[in-house]
Scaffold this motif. Sequence first.
Motif, PDB file in Angstrom:
ATOM      1  N   GLY A   1     -23.289 129.504  30.804  1.00  0.00           N
ATOM      2  CA  GLY A   1     -23.461 128.606  31.938  1.00  0.00           C
ATOM      3  C   GLY A   1     -23.660 127.132  31.605  1.00  0.00           C
ATOM      4  N   PRO A   2     -24.556 126.795  30.674  1.00  0.00           N
ATOM      5  CA  PRO A   2     -24.812 125.385  30.407  1.00  0.00           C
ATOM      6  C   PRO A   2     -23.625 124.614  29.812  1.00  0.00           C
ATOM      7  N   PHE A   3     -22.608 125.332  29.358  1.00  0.00           N
ATOM      8  CA  PHE A   3     -21.497 124.679  28.659  1.00  0.00           C
ATOM      9  C   PHE A   3     -20.221 124.584  29.497  1.00  0.00           C
ATOM     10  N   VAL A   4     -20.233 125.179  30.666  1.00  0.00           N
ATOM     11  CA  VAL A   4     -19.026 125.227  31.492  1.00  0.00           C
ATOM     12  C   VAL A   4     -18.598 123.829  31.937  1.00  0.00           C
ATOM     13  N   GLU A   5     -19.521 123.017  32.415  1.00  0.00           N
ATOM     14  CA  GLU A   5     -19.177 121.710  32.976  1.00  0.00           C
ATOM     15  C   GLU A   5     -18.455 120.795  31.982  1.00  0.00           C
ATOM     16  N   PRO A   6     -18.967 120.617  30.739  1.00  0.00           N
ATOM     17  CA  PRO A   6     -18.225 119.739  29.822  1.00  0.00           C
ATOM     18  C   PRO A   6     -16.826 120.261  29.495  1.00  0.00           C
ATOM     19  N   ILE A   7     -16.666 121.567  29.442  1.00  0.00           N
ATOM     20  CA  ILE A   7     -15.355 122.160  29.158  1.00  0.00           C
ATOM     21  C   ILE A   7     -14.410 121.880  30.325  1.00  0.00           C
ATOM     22  N   ARG A   8     -14.885 122.081  31.536  1.00  0.00           N
ATOM     23  CA  ARG A   8     -14.071 121.818  32.733  1.00  0.00           C
ATOM     24  C   ARG A   8     -13.705 120.331  32.822  1.00  0.00           C
ATOM     25  N   ARG A   9     -14.691 119.478  32.583  1.00  0.00           N
ATOM     26  CA  ARG A   9     -14.472 118.033  32.661  1.00  0.00           C
ATOM     27  C   ARG A   9     -13.376 117.593  31.693  1.00  0.00           C
ATOM     28  N   ALA A  10     -13.301 118.239  30.528  1.00  0.00           N
ATOM     29  CA  ALA A  10     -12.301 117.889  29.521  1.00  0.00           C
ATOM     30  C   ALA A  10     -10.931 118.490  29.829  1.00  0.00           C
ATOM     31  N   GLY A  11     -10.868 119.382  30.790  1.00  0.00           N
ATOM     32  CA  GLY A  11      -9.593 119.998  31.151  1.00  0.00           C
ATOM     33  C   GLY A  11      -9.179 121.138  30.239  1.00  0.00           C
ATOM     34  N   ALA A  12     -10.108 121.651  29.435  1.00  0.00           N
ATOM     35  CA  ALA A  12      -9.797 122.766  28.542  1.00  0.00           C
ATOM     36  C   ALA A  12      -9.916 124.092  29.293  1.00  0.00           C
ATOM     37  N   VAL A  13      -9.217 125.088  28.804  1.00  0.00           N
ATOM     38  CA  VAL A  13      -9.285 126.433  29.359  1.00  0.00           C
ATOM     39  C   VAL A  13     -10.610 127.053  28.933  1.00  0.00           C
TER      40      VAL A  13
END
Length: 183
Positions: free
Chosen positions: A101-113
């Motif tokens: 959960g805590p890592f989803v936002e930065p991954i989404r923001r970067a556009g990564a799968v």
Amino acid sequence: MTLSTAFTKLFGVRHPIALAPMGGSAGGALTAAVSRGGGLGMLGAGKGDRAWLERELPIVAEGTDAPWGVGFQTWATDTGAIELALEHGPRAVMLSFGDPGPFVEPIRRAGAVLVIQVTDLEEARRAVDLGADVIVAQGTESGGHGARHGRSTLPFVPVVVDLAAPVPVLAAGGIAGGRGVAA
């Protein structure tokens, strides 16, 4: 012959194969080689050691034009390590063994799968709730990491597929050749 799946279409790879991001073992050269070979190479960032990442990320980023990713153990890493990896342009980030959960936002923001590895149905439900783009269903044959509940890969994967549909699901553990891929 290539096998077209939701996974191969999502990443634009020839084979529905991903390198397990084995911490400290799946380095930049191996990751790039798997991607050049038509699978999805996954760098094994493990706990997110900065010195290791700073050495291995440029190797994979410069070693292939094909899609590649990076995997972290969520119980042992931090957002800074994930953001460092994202600066090198991985197509995917895989989270395993802990709360993603805590890592989803930065991954989404970067556009990564967003790839989330699960070892039981509770984790699979959480991955779906978090909006995983790909789920990796890992059985006990995968280095013992999925041994907590004693589920073997081949019986576990179909249950996760049913739960997660239409999210693509990869099988992890005991897949060592073409017959295992076909199964």
